[in-house]
Enzyme design. Sequence first.
Site, short mmCIF file in Angstrom:
data_model
loop_
_atom_site.label_atom_id
_atom_site.label_comp_id
_atom_site.label_asym_id
_atom_site.label_seq_id
_atom_site.Cartn_x
_atom_site.Cartn_y
_atom_site.Cartn_z
CE LYS A 16 -47.38 56.79 40.58
NZ LYS A 16 -46.55 58.20 40.34
NE ARG A 95 -41.71 53.41 39.81
CZ ARG A 95 -41.89 54.29 40.58
NH1 ARG A 95 -41.02 55.47 40.68
NH2 ARG A 95 -42.88 54.33 41.54
NE ARG A 134 -45.84 63.16 48.22
CZ ARG A 134 -45.71 62.36 47.32
NH1 ARG A 134 -46.65 61.83 46.24
NH2 ARG A 134 -44.54 61.93 46.74
NE ARG A 167 -42.54 59.18 49.13
CZ ARG A 167 -43.08 58.72 47.80
NH1 ARG A 167 -44.45 58.72 47.89
NH2 ARG A 167 -42.30 58.58 47.12
NE ARG A 178 -39.64 60.05 44.18
CZ ARG A 178 -40.48 60.81 45.31
NH1 ARG A 178 -40.22 61.68 45.85
NH2 ARG A 178 -41.82 60.51 44.69
P1 ATP Z 1 -45.40 59.19 44.03
O1 ATP Z 1 -45.79 58.36 45.01
O2 ATP Z 1 -45.11 60.60 44.55
O3 ATP Z 1 -46.44 59.14 42.87
P2 ATP Z 1 -43.12 57.87 42.90
O4 ATP Z 1 -44.14 57.08 41.81
O5 ATP Z 1 -41.83 58.36 42.42
O6 ATP Z 1 -44.17 59.04 43.34
P3 ATP Z 1 -43.14 55.84 44.67
O7 ATP Z 1 -43.72 54.89 43.76
O8 ATP Z 1 -43.72 55.85 46.21
O9 ATP Z 1 -43.03 56.99 44.16
O10 ATP Z 1 -41.74 55.04 44.77
C1 ATP Z 1 -40.87 55.48 45.64
C2 ATP Z 1 -39.52 55.08 45.30
O11 ATP Z 1 -39.44 53.46 45.40
C3 ATP Z 1 -38.83 55.24 44.12
O12 ATP Z 1 -38.22 56.41 43.95
C4 ATP Z 1 -38.19 54.06 43.67
O13 ATP Z 1 -36.79 54.21 44.56
C5 ATP Z 1 -38.74 52.98 44.44
N1 ATP Z 1 -39.66 52.35 43.63
C6 ATP Z 1 -41.20 52.25 43.69
N2 ATP Z 1 -41.43 51.16 42.66
C7 ATP Z 1 -40.25 50.99 42.03
C8 ATP Z 1 -40.25 50.12 40.76
N3 ATP Z 1 -41.43 49.65 40.04
N4 ATP Z 1 -39.16 49.93 40.26
C9 ATP Z 1 -38.21 50.21 40.79
N5 ATP Z 1 -38.07 51.10 41.89
C10 ATP Z 1 -39.25 51.42 42.54
MG MG Z 2 -47.31 57.06 45.22
#
Ligand code: ATP
Ligand code: MG
Length: 225
Positions: A16, A95, A134, A167, A178
């Site tokens: 993403k 999400r 990463r 991270r 996750r």
């Molecule tokens: P990546 O960045 O690898 O694509 P990801 O989508 O799991 O993976 P992030 O979006 O960076 O990672 O989110 C990291 C963490 O932050 C999640 O595991 C969660 O704990 C928290 N988080 C981020 N967005 C949300 C959300 N919309 N709702 C709840 N928790 C969130």
């Molecule tokens: Mg991300």
Amino acid sequence: MNPLRLLLLGAPGSGKGTQTSKLLNQFKHIKSVSSGDLLRRRIQQKTELGRIASEYISQGKLLPDSLMNDLVVGELSVRGWLSADSSFLLDGFPRTLEQARSLRVQLTPHNASLNLVVELDVPTDVILERIENRYVHVPSGRVYNLTYNPPKVPGKDDVTGEPLIKRPDDTSEVFGKRLKNYAETVEPLKQFYSELGILKTVSGPTSDIIFPQLLKLVVQKLHQP
Ligand code: ATP
Ligand code: MG
């Protein structure tokens, strides 16, 4: 040109952040918000929200919906993006179905509803391999991969020269949680956006294969009569 209000959906590590950078390079009028980046910045700044966030993140748990809604909608509002002619890209929020519902309720009165949701569908074995290599630059959210996309100077961000970090939630144990969370929450979310007629899926094992498909959807949306 139409406004573009795009949500990128995809498993952790599906790219993403990488696709976001590629799109922002191409369309200078589009800006993005990543919920994970917002949280990581709060953690680095040692705010109260940062303290709470690091507890959830380090265990691979999702933060409470209401907290995430306030954070992201607050950010959209501060940046002046709650308007009918604004274009923006969301990464990582909404999400859960609950988050998607409340975002919709908050955007609708401003005529600023999302108009495109793209799911990045990447094979899990590819994702697992990527995560090991990463590194991220926290202040900007820029993502590097030692194999596919290494920084020009090892350990340093290309733009600022600041240090890159691994991270703490990219360990195999937390990452597994996750991935599982994602699998459990994404179906109702996809259903929600599919009923609104705005869900698309792009598939492939590399960012270079995914990007042209995403670009095509974006261009269609920008120019659709
Ligand atoms: P990546 O960045 O690898 O694509 P990801 O989508 O799991 O993976 P992030 O979006 O960076 O990672 O989110 C990291 C963490 O932050 C999640 O595991 C969660 O704990 C928290 N988080 C981020 N967005 C949300 C959300 N919309 N709702 C709840 N928790 C969130
Ligand atoms: Mg991300």
